[in-house]
Design a protein around this motif. Structure first.
Motif, short mmCIF file in Angstrom:
data_model
loop_
_atom_site.label_atom_id
_atom_site.label_comp_id
_atom_site.label_asym_id
_atom_site.label_seq_id
_atom_site.Cartn_x
_atom_site.Cartn_y
_atom_site.Cartn_z
N PHE A 99 -6.26 -13.57 -1.95
CA PHE A 99 -7.46 -12.38 -1.68
C PHE A 99 -8.76 -12.72 -1.95
O PHE A 99 -9.18 -13.54 -2.91
CB PHE A 99 -7.41 -11.27 -2.56
N ARG A 153 0.70 -1.29 -0.03
CA ARG A 153 0.02 -0.04 0.01
C ARG A 153 0.87 1.34 -0.12
O ARG A 153 0.57 2.20 -0.77
CB ARG A 153 -0.92 -0.05 1.21
N GLU A 208 -9.01 1.32 -6.31
CA GLU A 208 -8.15 2.57 -5.87
C GLU A 208 -6.79 2.82 -6.44
O GLU A 208 -6.27 3.82 -6.58
CB GLU A 208 -7.81 2.07 -4.16
N GLU A 263 -12.13 -8.01 -1.83
CA GLU A 263 -10.61 -7.09 -1.65
C GLU A 263 -9.89 -6.83 -2.81
O GLU A 263 -9.39 -5.89 -2.98
CB GLU A 263 -9.69 -8.03 -0.57
N LEU A 278 -9.12 -2.83 -4.17
CA LEU A 278 -7.76 -2.42 -4.80
C LEU A 278 -7.61 -2.06 -6.12
O LEU A 278 -7.06 -0.97 -6.24
CB LEU A 278 -6.77 -3.53 -4.46
#
Lengths: 129, 201
Positions: A85, A61, A96, A89, A93
């Motif tokens: 994952f 991250r 983002e 999730e 990700l």
């Protein structure tokens, strides 16, 4: 020909990917930690990054956030990871960051190359498993 | 002295096929049981986890988020508390699962501290670590030295807190295991999982 950065702390994996990608005619650069990657990413300006998830130092991250701060968030990232994952999730990700695919270790080199080529030629919306 | 291009055998590993007395072998495993396996998902290991004699299990995960583990937990007959060491390094939203979140340990020393902490908090439990392969590579000779302190610390914590440690180590194909730390772990077990597609009619 594309510029591809391989970011992984396992030398064997870096060497394998380097040979395979160069055989396909791509230019490769390597980094063995998040710090090393962030130091050279602006100079290299890669088309695609193969990013390991579990490296010493900065966590994933932090790496992705600092890439954003450098204004390089448009660079396509493929996560190459042993981490499993959940779908939700992975979606979070993907929303983002510019993560275009997930490849789980151990991986098949030919499958990885196909998925790299797919992304270099435009890719699609949903990362495959 | 051997010519440069010749090789000599430096170690031979013997495996015994155990299918019926698995529970006994796990119980006899001492303070640290090293489990060499080819599982890819948590659910692949569910049957093995159910064979562990203690009811409480602390599952420290370095490779699977709690979200991925959660569905398979329902299939277990044990009380499993998950310590998720991966989600916080990836997900920006604070994870909300019913588990403990920790940052990914950077060194074996950090790893042994987490194991010590949870063995102190949960006496008489089995502490699973998934996966030791994140820190150690048994195909490389240098693994022997770097693992010594780690196993010593874990062994001490297990004795003090009446716990047992199960170290999961994943292998692929015919990967060499030439530096398995026989002197540091009490027992080594292999779990070989076969998969086949099933036609449901």
């Amino acid at each position: 020909m594309a510029k591809i950065m391989i970011v992984d702390d396992t030398i064997d994996i870096v060497e394998t990917l380097k040979i395979a990608l160069q055989k396909k005619g791509h230019e490769t650069n390597e980094a063995h930690s998040g710090d090393e990657f962030l130091k050279s990413v602006e100079e290299v300006n890669p088309d695609l990054v193969l990013l390991d998830v579990m490296m010493p130092g900065l966590n994933t991250r932090q790496i992705l956030e600092r890439l954003k701060e450098k204004g390089k968030e448009h660079i396509k990232i493929i996560l190459v990871t042993v981490v499993r994952f959940a779908d939700a999730e992975r979606d979070a990700l993907q929303k983002e960051y510019n993560i275009v695919d997930y490849i789980t270790k151990p991986f098949d080199v030919f499958d990885l190359l196909q998925r790299v080529e797919k992304q270099l030629s435009g890719g699609d919306d949903a990362p495959s498993q | 002295m051997l010519p440069a291009n010749e090789e000599e055998v430096t170690s031979v590993i013997y495996w015994q096929d155990v299918t019926r007395e698995v529970e006994d072998r796990i119980s006899e495993g001492g303070d640290i049981l090293l489990v060499i396996h080819n599982a890819t998902d948590f659910s692949d290991l569910a049957e093995f986890i159910n064979k562990v004699p203690f009811r409480t299990i602390i599952y420290i995960s370095l490779t699977k988020t709690f979200e991925t583990i959660q569905p398979a937990l329902k299939r277990l007959s044990k009380n499993v508390h998950v310590v998720d060491c991966i989600s916080t390094s990836l997900l920006s939203e604070a994870p909300k699962g019913k588990c403990t979140y920790r940052d990914l340990p950077q060194t074996l020393r950090d790893m042994s501290k987490i194991i010590e902490e949870f063995s102190m908090a949960h006496n008489h439990s089995y502490i699973f670590l998934d996966s030791l392969s994140h820190f150690l590579d048994f195909s490389m000779p240098e693994g022997k030295e770097s693992s010594f302190m780690f196993f010593s610390n874990v062994k001490e914590a297990m004795k003090t807190n009446f716990c047992k440690a199960v170290m999961l180590y994943s292998v692929e194909g015919n990967q060499s295991l030439r530096s398995i730390p026989y002197s540091h772990v009490n027992s080594v077990m292999g779990v070989d999982i076969s998969r086949t597609s099933v036609d449901w009619e």
